[in-house]
Write an enzyme that holds these catalytic residues in place. Structure first.
Site, mmCIF file in Angstrom:
data_model
loop_
_atom_site.group_PDB
_atom_site.id
_atom_site.type_symbol
_atom_site.label_atom_id
_atom_site.label_comp_id
_atom_site.label_asym_id
_atom_site.label_seq_id
_atom_site.Cartn_x
_atom_site.Cartn_y
_atom_site.Cartn_z
ATOM 1 N N LYS A 230 0.819 -1.211 0.000
ATOM 2 C CA LYS A 230 0.000 0.000 0.000
ATOM 3 C C LYS A 230 0.851 1.259 0.000
ATOM 4 C CE LYS A 230 -4.385 -1.782 1.612
ATOM 5 N NZ LYS A 230 -5.347 -1.899 2.723
ATOM 6 N N ARG A 264 -3.398 -9.813 5.422
ATOM 7 C CA ARG A 264 -3.834 -9.901 4.016
ATOM 8 C C ARG A 264 -2.712 -9.399 3.110
ATOM 9 N NH1 ARG A 264 -6.142 -6.449 0.251
ATOM 10 N NH2 ARG A 264 -7.721 -7.364 -1.110
#
Ligand code: 8Y4
Length: 290
Positions: A230, A264
């Site tokens: 991210k 995740r």
């Protein structure tokens, strides 16, 4: 914490060890390697199975299948389109692999149909805010991950994130969603919480949440963390998306030390090693042998 086993349909997930959730996008752009495979649902599902099989070999206990891009600016997807993308992959992976299938969606119809095909976990970045979502999830009897997002849609959430106290506001939001879900008939024992890294948060907000994540344990529910590749990693290290593995591993290790139950990620093999090593060290401090 007293949450060691989570029943995911007919499969049982052991949360006394950290579970690595592998990301599997079934959006057309995620299969655009020159061919026009996305026009054929069967070929997309076969490619999805191939990727899923590899992630399972690498140690993923959960495969998170998503048919709607949550990237800011991504085109909205019709319910039928999402069903057409997700269901063939669920069916094939369910038949071929022994793994918990998670459904990354916010759409009640997708929850219902995917559960009927054997999905074991539901993962909603909108925390069941859509009309009919809590009731649809309650009817499946499956566990569900509720994620925090500031802003109504992934499209506008990054425009100007603001919090007086990010930890308190994330925690209060999740508490309210837990209450709404319990009122709709979802057993509290079936809820998983997620602070929602990158969803309506600046780098500083994300770093603060990762540092102080233990506070979310007061809700007494398992925690899921998604930081893989991210922009918080990109911004902290000044790296493009294809050079964020090592930074992502650092965030996974930190999340595990702060008690996350599910991580995740895109890079399953590397993350499984980092997570298992972290757990080995943490277990020693608790005086355990294995
Ligand atoms: C590169 C690739 C950079 C992907 C960013 C991204 C979460 C989630 C997403 C999360 C839960 C993403 C579906 C965003 N993030 N579900 N989903 N928690 N529970 N972006 O953090 O991976 S999609």
């Amino acid at each position: 914490m007293n949450v060691s086993k989570l029943q995911c349909g007919d499969k049982c997930l052991d949360l006394s060890r950290v579970q690595v959730m592998g990301i599997l996008n079934v959006t057309p752009d995620s299969f655009s390697d020159g061919g026009s495979y996305h026009d054929d649902g069967r070929l997309v599902a076969e490619k999805a199975l191939h990727r899923a099989a590899r992630m399972v070999e690498e140690g993923a206990g959960i495969i998170d299948i998503g048919g709607e891009s949550t990237r800011p600016g991504a085109d909205p997807v019709s319910v039928q389109e999402e069903l057409d993308r997700v269901l063939p992959a669920v069916e094939l992976i369910r038949r071929e692999l022994d793994v918990v299938i998670s459904i990354d969606s916010s759409t009640p119809e997708v929850f219902t149909e995917a559960a009927a095909l054997g999905a074991g976990l539901l993962n909603d970045v909108r925390a069941l805010a859509r009309d009919g979502a809590p009731e649809a999830v309650a009817a499946t009897g499956l566990p569900v991950c509720l994620m925090h997002m500031q802003g109504n849609t992934p499209a506008d959430m990054q425009l100007a994130p603001h919090y007086d106290d990010v930890l308190e506001e994330v925690s209060d939001f999740l508490k309210q969603r837990v209450d709404a879900c319990v009122r709709a008939g979802i057993a509290r024992e079936r809820l998983i919480l997620d602070p929602g890294f990158g969803f309506g948060k600046t780098l500083e907000h994300n770093l603060c949440l990762l540092n102080r994540m233990e506070a979310l344990h007061e809700l007494g529910l398992p925690l899921l963390v998604g930081t893989s590749r991210k922009s918080m990693v990109g911004q902290a290290l000044d790296r493009p998306v294809d050079q964020r593995l090592y930074g992502s591993l650092a965030t996974a290790v930190l999340a595990v030390t702060k008690g996350a139950h599910i991580i995740r990620v895109h890079d399953v093999a590397a993350t499984v090693d980092a997570v298992r090593m972290t757990e080995a060290v943490l277990r020693e401090s608790k005086g355990e042998v294995v």
